[in-house]
Write a protein that holds these residues in place. Structure first.
Motif, PDB file in Angstrom:
ATOM      1  N   VAL A   7       0.857  -1.180   0.000  1.00 37.07           N
ATOM      2  CA  VAL A   7       0.000   0.000   0.000  1.00 37.07           C
ATOM      3  C   VAL A   7       0.895   1.233   0.000  1.00 37.07           C
ATOM      4  O   VAL A   7       1.827   1.343   0.810  1.00 37.07           O
ATOM      5  CB  VAL A   7      -0.940   0.026   1.223  1.00 37.07           C
ATOM      6  CG1 VAL A   7      -1.575   1.408   1.392  1.00 37.07           C
ATOM      7  CG2 VAL A   7      -2.028  -1.023   1.074  1.00 37.07           C
ATOM      8  N   HIS A  29      -0.244  -3.707  -5.817  1.00 41.90           N
ATOM      9  CA  HIS A  29      -0.238  -2.542  -4.933  1.00 41.90           C
ATOM     10  C   HIS A  29      -1.434  -1.650  -5.211  1.00 41.90           C
ATOM     11  O   HIS A  29      -2.128  -1.791  -6.228  1.00 41.90           O
ATOM     12  CB  HIS A  29       1.058  -1.744  -5.087  1.00 41.90           C
ATOM     13  CG  HIS A  29       1.197  -1.066  -6.424  1.00 41.90           C
ATOM     14  ND1 HIS A  29       1.533  -1.748  -7.580  1.00 41.90           N
ATOM     15  CD2 HIS A  29       1.053   0.243  -6.793  1.00 41.90           C
ATOM     16  CE1 HIS A  29       1.588  -0.900  -8.600  1.00 41.90           C
ATOM     17  NE2 HIS A  29       1.295   0.312  -8.147  1.00 41.90           N
ATOM     18  N   ALA A 122      -1.680  -5.059   4.271  1.00 43.11           N
ATOM     19  CA  ALA A 122      -0.591  -5.051   3.292  1.00 43.11           C
ATOM     20  C   ALA A 122       0.658  -5.634   3.919  1.00 43.11           C
ATOM     21  O   ALA A 122       0.895  -5.476   5.127  1.00 43.11           O
ATOM     22  CB  ALA A 122      -0.325  -3.630   2.807  1.00 43.11           C
TER      23      ALA A 122
END
Length: 415
Positions: A7, A29, A122
């Motif tokens: 992230v 991402h 993440a």
């Protein structure tokens, strides 16, 4: 709950550059942006702002600005450039998403990121919010004072200010451009200047950014002692001209030393104006000297420019400086603080900030596993916080994420 490998928080120049390199590694991402892409260029700068570097230099390698390569793009063009770049690389940007909290998991890798649109997990977290996060206004003039006070991020144009004189505090790029614009609009301007570097806009037919490149100054990896936070007075306004404070005074702007205190409506001024100007002149002359030495050493054919070495005589406000400024008596109705910014990582709950709230890192790599920064001043070199420089730092961070991902994916043969 959504889950991504990485992230990235922020979709300005640092975030977009990071996305390009993550995509090149095939890393899943998402970019989270509280406003629009390059929001600060759009809504936190004055109307007439242009980039401080020419279009040929202040860009990413994969896309040029449209139009004159030697021009200084307007702020709207810079914002559009990043939006176009994000589309070109198909960056997975989510706008209108505010990150309220981010912290590493306990006893396992990765992070929990809480946002205005729900939580996200993440494995890696990149803070790409840049260096211009929280306007810094020194607590000198009380908020209860009758004068209107604003940071340079809130200034838009002379017509938006109350009638009367204006005091601009801060002698960097923003302060010098705003003071000149106000004077050209017919305002009486008082201009408080601290220590600064004052490079030439151009010399011997080449822009300042070119000289910093060929002289290796962009690649300096650590600032000289005491210079990390020294402001730089350079401007691309009106086609780009060297900032010369003495010439501003000759045009009618009243120069002051640093603002040091305030009492009963009177601003106290330090006795340092002459020293600050002289140090800025010395900085400029040292670059001219280095440029001349480069020409002599390389034999490159560039025209001499002896007039660039001329320092104007001191105006009266320098030779007989003001030490106290009564705001009411001088009809000063507005004070604009062009005094820079502070970091603001209130949303980040990780042991990676020092006692002043600044990131602890090595080239953007945090001591917290999986946590990274992009877009910091002097992250790896002097050019790190500039458009072209952040692109290279983002590549290094994406490389580190790819390396760590490969380590975590390793399984020994015996398994």
């Amino acid at each position: 709950m959504e889950n991504f490998d990485t992230v990235v928080i922020g979709a300005g120049q640092a975030g977009i550059a990071t996305s390009e390199h993550l995509r090149a590694h095939g890393i899943d991402h998402v970019l989270l942006e509280r406003g629009r892409i390059a929001e600060r260029w759009r809504s936190e700068r004055w109307d007439s702002l242009v980039a401080n570097g020419p279009a040929w230099h202040d860009r990413f390698p994969g896309l040029e600005f449209s139009g004159d390569r030697d021009a200084f793009p307007r702020k709207e063009c810079v914002a559009q450039y990043f939006e176009d770049y994000a589309k070109m690389i198909d960056a997975p940007v989510r706008t209108g998403v505010t990150v309220t909290r981010a912290r590493p998991h306990e006893n396992r890798v990765g992070f929990l990121i809480e946002t205005s649109q729900g939580p996200i997990e993440a494995r890696h977290l990149v803070c790409a919010t840049g260096p211009f996060q929280k306007p810094a206004i020194p607590p000198i003039i009380p908020e209860s004072s009758d004068v209107l006070q604003m940071h340079s991020t809130a200034y838009r144009n002379p017509n938006a200010l109350p009638e009367g004189a204006v005091l601009v505090i801060g002698g960097g790029s923003s302060g010098s451009q705003i003071a000149a614009e106000l004077h050209d609009a017919g305002r009486e301007v008082f201009f408080s200047i601290g220590p600064h570097d004052r490079p030439p806009r151009r010399y011997r037919g080449r822009d300042n950014v070119w000289w910093l490149g060929v002289l290796g100054i962009w690649n300096l990896d650590t600032p000289a002692p005491g210079t990390e936070h020294v402001t730089i007075a350079v401007s691309g306004a009106h086609g780009g001209k060297t900032v010369d404070f003495r010439k501003l005074a000759q045009r009618g702007i009243t120069l002051l030393g640093m603002s040091s205190g305030f009492e009963n409506g009177v601003l106290h001024i330090a006795d340092d104006l002459q020293a600050n100007l002289d140090a800025g002149d010395a900085n400029m002359l040292s670059l001219l000297e280095a440029a001349d030495a480069y020409v002599a050493r390389t034999g490159i054919d560039l025209p001499e420019e002896p007039e660039a070495w001329v320092i104007p005589d001191d105006p009266a406000c320098v030779s007989d400086p003001i030490r106290e400024l009564d705001l009411e008596r001088n009809n000063i109705r507005t004070v604009i603080w062009a005094t820079g910014f502070q970091f603001n990582y209130d949303w980040l709950e990780a042991d990676t900030l020092d006692d002043r709230g600044r990131p602890i890192h090595q080239r953007g790599v945090s001591p917290v596993p999986g946590l990274y920064f992009v877009g910091l001043p002097w992250q790896s070199r002097r050019g790190s916080s500039f458009i072209w420089g952040v692109w290279h730092d983002a590549k290094f961070i994406a490389d580190q994420i790819s390396i760590q991902k490969n380590y975590l994916a390793y399984t020994p043969n015996s398994a």
